[in-house]
Design a protein around this motif. Structure first.
Motif, PDB file in Angstrom:
ATOM      1  N   TYR A 164       0.765  -1.122  -0.017  1.00  0.00           N
ATOM      2  CA  TYR A 164      -0.032   0.114   0.037  1.00  0.00           C
ATOM      3  C   TYR A 164       0.979   1.411   0.086  1.00  0.00           C
ATOM      4  O   TYR A 164       0.613   2.374   0.584  1.00  0.00           O
ATOM      5  N   ARG A 165       1.896   1.288  -0.700  1.00  0.00           N
ATOM      6  CA  ARG A 165       2.893   2.207  -0.497  1.00  0.00           C
ATOM      7  C   ARG A 165       2.502   3.647  -1.115  1.00  0.00           C
ATOM      8  O   ARG A 165       2.565   4.533  -0.435  1.00  0.00           O
ATOM      9  N   ASN A 166       1.548   3.574  -2.103  1.00  0.00           N
ATOM     10  CA  ASN A 166       0.995   4.612  -2.702  1.00  0.00           C
ATOM     11  C   ASN A 166       0.108   5.403  -1.923  1.00  0.00           C
ATOM     12  O   ASN A 166      -0.090   6.519  -1.510  1.00  0.00           O
ATOM     13  N   CYS A 198      -4.679   5.030   7.951  1.00  0.00           N
ATOM     14  CA  CYS A 198      -4.460   6.155   7.152  1.00  0.00           C
ATOM     15  C   CYS A 198      -5.041   7.384   7.678  1.00  0.00           C
ATOM     16  O   CYS A 198      -4.436   8.619   7.937  1.00  0.00           O
ATOM     17  N   THR A 199      -6.366   7.224   8.143  1.00  0.00           N
ATOM     18  CA  THR A 199      -7.028   8.545   8.640  1.00  0.00           C
ATOM     19  C   THR A 199      -6.306   8.921  10.001  1.00  0.00           C
ATOM     20  O   THR A 199      -6.211  10.027  10.253  1.00  0.00           O
ATOM     21  N   GLY A 200      -5.922   7.862  10.894  1.00  0.00           N
ATOM     22  CA  GLY A 200      -5.279   8.073  12.144  1.00  0.00           C
ATOM     23  C   GLY A 200      -4.075   8.767  12.098  1.00  0.00           C
ATOM     24  O   GLY A 200      -3.691   9.053  13.160  1.00  0.00           O
ATOM     25  N   CYS A 201      -3.438   8.504  11.050  1.00  0.00           N
ATOM     26  CA  CYS A 201      -2.282   9.238  10.850  1.00  0.00           C
ATOM     27  C   CYS A 201      -2.177  10.680  11.000  1.00  0.00           C
ATOM     28  O   CYS A 201      -1.274  11.600  11.327  1.00  0.00           O
ATOM     29  N   ILE A 202      -3.675  11.243  11.221  1.00  0.00           N
ATOM     30  CA  ILE A 202      -3.725  12.446  11.340  1.00  0.00           C
ATOM     31  C   ILE A 202      -3.470  12.980  12.806  1.00  0.00           C
ATOM     32  O   ILE A 202      -2.702  13.766  13.143  1.00  0.00           O
ATOM     33  N   GLU A 203      -3.537  11.949  13.951  1.00  0.00           N
ATOM     34  CA  GLU A 203      -3.189  12.330  15.306  1.00  0.00           C
ATOM     35  C   GLU A 203      -1.663  12.163  15.325  1.00  0.00           C
ATOM     36  O   GLU A 203      -1.069  12.942  16.268  1.00  0.00           O
ATOM     37  N   VAL A 204      -1.096  11.150  14.643  1.00  0.00           N
ATOM     38  CA  VAL A 204       0.305  11.129  14.671  1.00  0.00           C
ATOM     39  C   VAL A 204       1.005  12.695  14.010  1.00  0.00           C
ATOM     40  O   VAL A 204       1.928  13.158  14.816  1.00  0.00           O
ATOM     41  N   ALA A 262      -1.454   9.465   2.554  1.00  0.00           N
ATOM     42  CA  ALA A 262      -1.698   9.740   3.917  1.00  0.00           C
ATOM     43  C   ALA A 262      -0.702  10.580   4.368  1.00  0.00           C
ATOM     44  O   ALA A 262      -1.097  11.677   5.146  1.00  0.00           O
ATOM     45  N   PHE A 263       0.419  10.394   4.277  1.00  0.00           N
ATOM     46  CA  PHE A 263       1.406  11.172   4.711  1.00  0.00           C
ATOM     47  C   PHE A 263       1.449  12.396   4.222  1.00  0.00           C
ATOM     48  O   PHE A 263       1.719  13.339   4.915  1.00  0.00           O
ATOM     49  N   SER A 264       1.488  12.809   2.946  1.00  0.00           N
ATOM     50  CA  SER A 264       1.081  14.127   2.281  1.00  0.00           C
ATOM     51  C   SER A 264       0.176  14.892   2.835  1.00  0.00           C
ATOM     52  O   SER A 264       0.339  15.984   3.310  1.00  0.00           O
ATOM     53  N   VAL A 291      -8.619  11.744   3.018  1.00  0.00           N
ATOM     54  CA  VAL A 291      -7.775  10.667   3.357  1.00  0.00           C
ATOM     55  C   VAL A 291      -8.781   9.409   3.498  1.00  0.00           C
ATOM     56  O   VAL A 291      -8.781   8.318   2.653  1.00  0.00           O
ATOM     57  N   SER A 292     -10.000   9.665   3.926  1.00  0.00           N
ATOM     58  CA  SER A 292     -10.733   8.319   3.906  1.00  0.00           C
ATOM     59  C   SER A 292     -11.663   8.156   2.835  1.00  0.00           C
ATOM     60  O   SER A 292     -11.790   6.934   2.648  1.00  0.00           O
TER      61      SER A 292
END
Length: 526
Positions: free
Chosen positions: A15-17, A161-167, A22-24, A149-150
């Protein structure tokens, strides 16, 4: 453990893309975290107070100015989030996110230059304006990033991916805390001591703007606009497959069918998620960020309080990363909210009891337990209520209303954050330790709300989540089977599509809602 790590590494490669997307996108929330983590430390710097002539003011006047500087960002965030739905629906998610980055950068630059060539009074007005302007950019980000993201993430890793928001929020908070601590130690008192943190916050904004240039538009928005070829290309990029792959074709057909049905009844049902999307972060916002809390517990020096706050930011960041990697997709949304609310409530009750038993602020053995309780509160917050409401809120809304629902949720968050930031000092002055007891009881109520009113959504395609809100919502929410949904055996998309063809549209819809609650074998269906 080794098997789990190998599987996680394999999923990251597969799932790298999606992870890069999500990171971006979640770099926008790093801007949010930096902005809210920055100002508390800056306001405690004597150089800031001296530059704007606050040292000669009374304590109440300084407190009022500090509250205004903090609150004006929240006011801008409220209006930015509220307007996000119209612009994102008309122009697309990606262009509006790019504009939000530009607004954030302009606001940050103005903040870092406030007061240059003017009197302290004028400089303070410029700071107010720049904070409001920057808040509009952050408000746009806060509403659009979860939606984007969702809508793009494969459902097998959508929560992660959506939880990366809190990260990203934790990372921004942590870096802002340490920047404040560094300037307090290494920069001599003067303008640059408090301007450098404002200058540094342009870094996440510039990275967000740069990386988002390479990301696709939301495939669901493209479908809504009839741009099916572009939507297929976006899905193929996210899934790392060809456009004619069965998974891409099936996903595109489901999205098109969902927009053709346009189930407006889900709009009312999705409002069940608004309390979890707003009250959780709003309640904890005024508790989790200010270094003054540590000062009240005995950290008398500014640098020591900032150091303790920096450690607090590191703890929250690490716990959030662990939760995303090993918890959110295994426990599901519901369990994280319940356990998080219970942990927050217990720690708040302890702190309230300690404050009531030791009103003189003297350092006693229980003081250290209370300091640990603050860190445990941060851990509990990151376990669920820190980011799960964003995941849940972006999942439950139907596609054609998702931006509107998230705009309302984000604006409500900003509104309650503003309200609580204003009333918390009054509560601490009037009812003192009772403030923490109120927040503790509110945390238990939040946990009960999640148990009674929120069905488990983990593993469902976005187009099928609406069926969870059709009938017997409370019975479905409190059933043990729902809590075990993430552990159920998967069904294949091929079997589902063949079975759907042999039934009526209504029966197929109900079949999706009941039988397809498990993860499919090909989780790239998003």
């Amino acid at each position: 453990m080794a098997t789990t790590l190998k599987r996680e590494l394999r999923d990251i490669i597969r799932y790298r893309n999606a992870y890069f997307l999500a990171f971006s996108a979640t770099l926008g929330y790093a801007c949010f975290g930096w902005e809210i983590g920055l100002i508390g430390g800056v306001l405690t710097l004597p150089s800031f107070e001296e530059y704007f002539g606050l040292l000669s003011e009374s304590a109440s006047a300084r407190a009022s100015v500090s509250a205004n500087i903090v609150s004006v960002l929240q006011a801008g965030g409220f209006f930015g989030a509220l307007f996000s739905s119209y612009f994102a629906s008309r122009f697309g998610r990606k262009p509006v996110m790019l504009v939000s980055a530009v607004i954030y950068l302009i606001g940050s630059i103005i903040q870092s230059t406030a007061g240059i060539g003017s009197s302290p009074a004028v400089g303070l007005r410029v700071l107010y304006f720049s904070r409001f302007f920057c808040g509009m950019g952050v408000g746009l980000m806060s509403a659009l990033v979860p939606t984007y993201v969702s809508e793009c993430a494969p459902r097998a890793i959508r929560g992660r991916c959506t939880g990366c928001i809190e990260v990203a929020v934790g990372l921004g908070n942590m870096l802002a805390f340490w920047v404040n601590y560094s300037v307090s130690l290494n920069i001599s008192p003067g303008q640059m001591q408090w301007r450098l943190p404002f200058i540094a916050q342009t870094v996440p904004g510039a990275l967000f703007l740069f990386f988002m240039l390479f990301q696709p538009e939301s495939p669901r928005w493209l479908v809504e606009r009839g741009r099916y070829e572009d939507a297929a290309a976006a899905l193929a990029y996210i899934a790392n497959k060809d456009q004619d792959d069965d998974a891409v074709v099936l996903t595109l057909s489901e999205i098109r069918a969902d927009f053709n049905r346009r189930p407006y009844f889900c709009a009312a049902s999705s409002l069940l998620s608004l309390p979890s999307s707003s009250s959780g972060p709003a309640q904890t916002q005024s508790i989790t960020t200010p270094p003054e809390i540590f000062a009240d517990l005995g950290f008398s020096s500014t640098s020591l309080a900032l150091f303790a706050t920096g450690i607090y930011g590191v703890v929250k960041f690490v716990v959030t990363c662990i939760t995303l990697a090993f918890v959110i997709e295994r426990w599901g949304r519901k369990r994280t909210l319940i356990y998080s609310g219970l942990g927050q409530g217990l720690t708040m009750l302890w702190i309230g009891g300690y404050a009531g038993a030791h009103p003189n602020q003297g350092v006693v053995p229980a003081t250290y337990v209370s300091i640990v309780a603050i860190y445990l509160f941060g851990i509990s917050f990151c376990l669920g209520w820190g980011f799960t409401p964003l995941v849940l809120g972006s999942e439950v809304a139907p596609g054609h209303l998702r931006t509107a629902v998230m705009a309302i949720a984000a604006a409500t968050t900003w509104l309650f954050t503003y309200v609580i930031a204003q009333i918390t000092p009054i509560m601490l002055d009037r009812i003192t330790y009772g403030t923490y007891l109120v927040f503790g009881v509110a945390s238990f109520i939040m946990a009960a709300w999640a148990y009674i009113c929120i069905p488990e959504t983990t593993g469902y395609p976005l187009e099928d989540i609406k069926y969870l809100f059709e009938k017997d919502i409370i019975r479905r929410a409190v059933s043990v089977q729902e809590l075990k949904a993430v552990d159920a055996l998967p069904s294949s998309p091929k079997d589902v599509s063949e079975e759907a063809k042999s039934r009526s549209e209504e029966e197929s819809a109900q079949d999706h809602s009941l039988r397809n609650s498990q993860k499919w074998e090909d989780p790239l269906i998003i």
